[in-house]
Design a protein around this motif. Sequence first.
Motif, short mmCIF file in Angstrom:
data_model
loop_
_atom_site.label_atom_id
_atom_site.label_comp_id
_atom_site.label_asym_id
_atom_site.label_seq_id
_atom_site.Cartn_x
_atom_site.Cartn_y
_atom_site.Cartn_z
N GLY A 41 0.89 -1.14 -0.04
CA GLY A 41 -0.03 -0.06 -0.14
C GLY A 41 0.61 1.36 -0.15
O GLY A 41 1.87 1.50 -0.69
N LEU A 42 0.58 2.13 1.11
CA LEU A 42 1.19 3.46 0.94
C LEU A 42 2.77 3.16 1.31
O LEU A 42 3.08 2.54 2.20
CB LEU A 42 0.61 4.38 1.86
N PRO A 43 3.72 3.87 0.65
CA PRO A 43 5.05 3.61 1.30
C PRO A 43 5.31 4.13 2.66
O PRO A 43 4.79 4.99 3.08
CB PRO A 43 5.66 4.92 0.39
N GLY A 44 5.95 3.47 3.25
CA GLY A 44 6.57 3.55 4.63
C GLY A 44 5.32 2.81 5.66
O GLY A 44 5.63 2.81 6.72
N LYS A 45 4.31 2.42 5.30
CA LYS A 45 3.16 1.76 5.88
C LYS A 45 3.69 0.30 6.07
O LYS A 45 3.95 -0.49 5.10
CB LYS A 45 1.83 1.94 5.38
N LEU A 46 3.60 -0.36 7.19
CA LEU A 46 3.97 -1.68 7.69
C LEU A 46 2.61 -2.80 7.61
O LEU A 46 1.38 -2.17 8.25
CB LEU A 46 4.71 -1.73 8.86
N ALA A 47 2.76 -3.68 7.06
CA ALA A 47 1.64 -4.84 7.41
C ALA A 47 1.40 -4.99 8.92
O ALA A 47 2.28 -4.91 9.72
CB ALA A 47 1.96 -5.95 6.63
N THR A 48 0.26 -5.37 9.41
CA THR A 48 -0.12 -5.78 10.69
C THR A 48 -0.79 -7.16 10.69
O THR A 48 -1.07 -7.81 9.64
CB THR A 48 -1.02 -4.58 11.30
N SER A 49 -1.11 -7.57 11.89
CA SER A 49 -1.69 -8.92 12.10
C SER A 49 -2.74 -8.45 12.94
O SER A 49 -2.77 -7.62 13.98
CB SER A 49 -0.79 -9.96 12.78
N PHE A 50 -3.96 -9.58 13.06
CA PHE A 50 -4.96 -9.30 13.89
C PHE A 50 -5.37 -10.84 14.52
O PHE A 50 -5.31 -11.74 13.69
CB PHE A 50 -6.35 -8.61 13.25
N CYS A 51 -5.52 -10.76 15.83
CA CYS A 51 -6.00 -12.05 16.23
C CYS A 51 -7.18 -11.80 17.23
O CYS A 51 -7.15 -10.87 17.97
CB CYS A 51 -5.11 -12.95 17.01
N SER A 52 -8.07 -12.76 17.13
CA SER A 52 -9.15 -12.67 18.32
C SER A 52 -9.30 -14.41 18.47
O SER A 52 -9.71 -15.13 17.85
CB SER A 52 -10.41 -12.18 17.79
N ASN A 53 -9.57 -14.45 19.88
CA ASN A 53 -9.87 -15.80 20.24
C ASN A 53 -8.89 -17.06 19.67
O ASN A 53 -9.39 -18.26 19.36
CB ASN A 53 -11.16 -16.36 20.00
N VAL A 54 -7.66 -16.87 20.00
CA VAL A 54 -6.67 -17.56 19.33
C VAL A 54 -5.75 -17.98 20.30
O VAL A 54 -5.21 -17.13 21.22
CB VAL A 54 -5.94 -16.81 18.14
N GLN A 55 -5.38 -19.27 20.45
CA GLN A 55 -4.40 -19.98 21.36
C GLN A 55 -3.22 -20.46 20.40
O GLN A 55 -3.71 -21.43 19.60
CB GLN A 55 -5.04 -21.02 22.16
N GLY A 56 -2.12 -20.16 20.52
CA GLY A 56 -0.91 -20.78 19.79
C GLY A 56 0.40 -20.18 20.15
O GLY A 56 0.46 -19.53 21.20
N GLU A 57 1.39 -20.31 19.35
CA GLU A 57 2.72 -19.94 19.44
C GLU A 57 3.36 -19.38 18.23
O GLU A 57 2.77 -19.62 16.92
CB GLU A 57 3.63 -21.04 19.91
N ALA A 58 4.12 -18.38 18.33
CA ALA A 58 4.89 -17.85 16.93
C ALA A 58 6.46 -18.09 17.05
O ALA A 58 7.26 -18.10 18.21
CB ALA A 58 4.66 -16.43 16.95
#
Length: 235
Positions: free
Chosen positions: A205-222
């Motif tokens: 998208g726009l220059p300088g804008k970073l992607a994001t993540s979204f979670c709801s009701n999630v159990q896990g690991e990264a």
Amino acid sequence: MNSKGFHMSFFRCSNISISNVKIQAPDISPNTDGIHISNSNNIQIFKSKIATGDDCISVGPGSRTINITNIKCGPGHGISIGSLGRRPNEEDVYGITVKDCNFISTMNGVRIKTASQPSYPNTASKIIFDNIHVNNVSNPIIIDQYYCPHRKDCKQDSSKVKISDVTFNNIWGMSKTKIAVDLECSQANPCQKIVLRDINMDYHGLPGKLATSFCSNVQGEAYGKQKPPSCIKRP
């Protein structure tokens, strides 16, 4: 080419291999899934090119031991497991692997979707998405447990489908939208054992804008590289 509906559909099939297939339909054509699988086991799909107005490959209820490898998908809605939980007494889904696939200008990349209203009990487990490249994809990684395309108030309902033991590994490329990782699980049945490992996606998208993540009701690991920063906590 240009089917009125699903191009290929496998129902109650076993021990099938599909390879070197080319499927094509306009990107505005509804319900033109390339390959649909349901109530089937031991299905291998590999080395194929699929461009449609709906899912390149859709994996429905009762699918077991499905291996999808080396698929070029686009345009279309990506590779989807579901939707699940739309009807009573659906068979469970387990043992699904999607590997070494390339998505170009699709609505979704790898997706799990379950119905929220009405919703019936079901489970989806032991699912692996591995080595996936996305380019200009709107929803590269998505779990949507509020799927009801014909209503606007889906968020008020909780899916009864249980999702667990899902791994997203080595997924990289360019997201068309800011939210590159979108994991929206059921409040009644939170997703469990969700693993994000080596995720590397930029925002187209726009220059300088970073992607994001979204979670709801999630159990896990990264684990490993997490770009965008994971909404699942590291161990």
